[in-house]
Write a protein that holds these residues in place. Structure first.
Motif, PDB file in Angstrom:
ATOM      1  N   UNK A   1      44.172  53.729  51.840  1.00 15.24           N
ATOM      2  CA  UNK A   1      43.919  55.134  51.483  1.00 15.24           C
ATOM      3  C   UNK A   1      42.520  55.344  50.911  1.00 15.24           C
ATOM      4  N   UNK A   2      41.670  54.295  51.001  1.00 16.82           N
ATOM      5  CA  UNK A   2      40.249  54.492  50.697  1.00 16.82           C
ATOM      6  C   UNK A   2      39.870  54.603  49.238  1.00 16.82           C
ATOM      7  N   UNK A   3      40.545  53.854  48.340  1.00 15.92           N
ATOM      8  CA  UNK A   3      40.170  53.968  46.934  1.00 15.92           C
ATOM      9  C   UNK A   3      38.816  53.323  46.656  1.00 15.92           C
ATOM     10  N   UNK A   4      38.153  53.811  45.640  1.00 19.47           N
ATOM     11  CA  UNK A   4      37.037  53.086  45.045  1.00 19.47           C
ATOM     12  C   UNK A   4      37.604  51.803  44.448  1.00 19.47           C
ATOM     13  N   UNK A   5      36.864  50.692  44.582  1.00 18.54           N
ATOM     14  CA  UNK A   5      37.365  49.409  44.086  1.00 18.54           C
ATOM     15  C   UNK A   5      36.433  48.835  43.023  1.00 18.54           C
ATOM     16  N   UNK A   6      36.948  47.884  42.293  1.00 13.91           N
ATOM     17  CA  UNK A   6      36.127  47.032  41.436  1.00 13.91           C
ATOM     18  C   UNK A   6      35.955  45.703  42.158  1.00 13.91           C
ATOM     19  N   UNK A   7      34.715  45.225  42.233  1.00 12.37           N
ATOM     20  CA  UNK A   7      34.431  43.934  42.861  1.00 12.37           C
ATOM     21  C   UNK A   7      34.095  42.957  41.748  1.00 12.37           C
ATOM     22  N   UNK A   8      34.795  41.835  41.720  1.00 12.92           N
ATOM     23  CA  UNK A   8      34.535  40.838  40.682  1.00 12.92           C
ATOM     24  C   UNK A   8      34.221  39.499  41.335  1.00 12.92           C
ATOM     25  N   UNK A   9      33.464  38.693  40.619  1.00 11.23           N
ATOM     26  CA  UNK A   9      33.114  37.365  41.122  1.00 11.23           C
ATOM     27  C   UNK A   9      32.643  36.504  39.964  1.00 11.23           C
ATOM     28  N   UNK A  10      32.590  35.206  40.200  1.00 13.81           N
ATOM     29  CA  UNK A  10      32.185  34.258  39.172  1.00 13.81           C
ATOM     30  C   UNK A  10      31.429  33.110  39.826  1.00 13.81           C
ATOM     31  N   UNK A  11      30.327  32.692  39.176  1.00 14.18           N
ATOM     32  CA  UNK A  11      29.608  31.525  39.677  1.00 14.18           C
ATOM     33  C   UNK A  11      28.767  30.954  38.544  1.00 14.18           C
ATOM     34  N   UNK A  12      28.765  29.641  38.441  1.00 16.04           N
ATOM     35  CA  UNK A  12      27.948  28.975  37.433  1.00 16.04           C
ATOM     36  C   UNK A  12      28.264  29.438  36.021  1.00 16.04           C
ATOM     37  N   UNK A  13      29.520  29.760  35.775  1.00 19.27           N
ATOM     38  CA  UNK A  13      29.923  30.163  34.432  1.00 19.27           C
ATOM     39  C   UNK A  13      29.659  31.621  34.104  1.00 19.27           C
ATOM     40  N   UNK A  14      29.155  32.376  35.075  1.00 18.32           N
ATOM     41  CA  UNK A  14      28.913  33.814  34.862  1.00 18.32           C
ATOM     42  C   UNK A  14      29.965  34.627  35.616  1.00 18.32           C
ATOM     43  N   UNK A  15      30.640  35.513  34.886  1.00 21.09           N
ATOM     44  CA  UNK A  15      31.590  36.449  35.498  1.00 21.09           C
ATOM     45  C   UNK A  15      30.932  37.825  35.567  1.00 21.09           C
ATOM     46  N   UNK A  16      31.218  38.579  36.616  1.00 23.80           N
ATOM     47  CA  UNK A  16      30.757  39.970  36.629  1.00 23.80           C
ATOM     48  C   UNK A  16      31.718  40.845  37.419  1.00 23.80           C
ATOM     49  N   UNK A  17      31.593  42.146  37.171  1.00 16.81           N
ATOM     50  CA  UNK A  17      32.423  43.161  37.822  1.00 16.81           C
ATOM     51  C   UNK A  17      31.527  44.355  38.117  1.00 16.81           C
ATOM     52  N   UNK A  18      31.646  44.906  39.312  1.00 19.08           N
ATOM     53  CA  UNK A  18      30.951  46.155  39.637  1.00 19.08           C
ATOM     54  C   UNK A  18      31.926  47.083  40.355  1.00 19.08           C
TER      55      UNK A  18
END
Lengths: 192, 192
Positions: free
Chosen positions: B19-36
């Protein structure tokens, strides 16, 4: 073209798709027009505006897109719920009179030989950017938006006006089977 | 993992995004987590389920996705409106404490080293299918969904239950600036 249809500046065309509506995909080639529904379509870039759409190899529309190098995306509305379901479940391969039976009336904008579905909320005419590998591997097509228009009763001055328009103008968001959701109320974090 | 989170069968995972929602994208590498936040994400295939997401080169999250080969999409809800806006407008590059300042609490599912945002409605852990040309040219990433879960208060037995859940569970559909729409009412053509 009816009096309510107005051009949308190309740099704002992404807003027509940004909220993730189910779209109608139309195309024409060799004298054949067709329209299908697609839930898997998305904005890809702002300027020049680009879009993606997934077109299964079994669809007649895909052959028309490949043949002509153009397609249009249109944003259907609650008033077109049955039409959207019908063009999404019937194939021109099996039902030669699909468009008439689904209640589709087509028109064209001056200068663009792509059929557009009357009564929609917005229209984006796109030129295929050929990417044979992803077309073949993932059925994924990329298009550059070369013309955009909206019905000013629901999209005006660069913004959707769902909260002010009649309910029949709400965009459709497909889930599965015969189940859709209509877009709902505005949720505003910041006025700007 | 709270008691309301349940796995979603992979062949039904597309319904979380259909249904086309806006999403949160998360990822982790080298001990750094982020979300956009990302409005430009879409289902791409049913089985195995695949998705697309546009990740601008300027985002820190993209570097984490490229480094780890994994990302998660989550479907945020009206209760996360401010959080979604904050992670979509702040960058970890400028605001090292972005996640805490945005009110993000992360958790992980057993067997998947990808950070997930607590309080979301659904989560899809994805493995990048490398397509260097479209990643570089269009900022477009393709992922195969390798795990999917939803909060049973809003997605149950393979279906969204927006019409039965509290309003705070409605998905968000971003337009521009601080403007979103929440998903609205069910529109059913056929019961099946």
């Amino acid at each position: 073209m009816n009096e309510h249809i107005a051009p949308v500046a190309l740099e704002r065309a992404y807003r027509l798709l940004n909220h993730g509506p189910t779209v109608l995909v139309s195309a024409s080639h060799g004298g054949v027009d067709n329209v299908m529904a697609a839930a898997w379509s998305c904005a890809l870039d702002f300027a020049p505006p680009k879009v993606t759409v997934v077109l299964d190899k079994a669809t007649r529309t895909r052959a028309l897109v490949e043949g002509s190098g153009h397609f249009a995306l249109q944003v259907p509305n609650l008033g077109q719920l049955e039409l959207t379901y019908q063009v999404g479940t019937r194939s021109l391969v099996d039902v030669p009179d699909k468009l008439a039976e689904s209640g589709v009336e087509l028109f064209r904008m001056d200068g663009f030989d792509v059929p557009l579905v009357a009564g929609s909320s917005a229209w984006l005419v796109c030129k295929v950017i050929p990417e044979p590998h992803i077309q073949q591997t993932y059925d994924l097509f990329i298009g550059e938006v070369v013309g955009a228009w909206a019905d000013t009763r629901v999209f005006k001055d660069g913004h959707w006006r769902f909260e002010e328009a009649e309910d029949r103008w709400r965009s459709l968001h497909y889930i599965a089977g015969g189940h859709f959701y209509a877009i709902g109320e505005a949720a505003v974090v910041r006025e700007d």
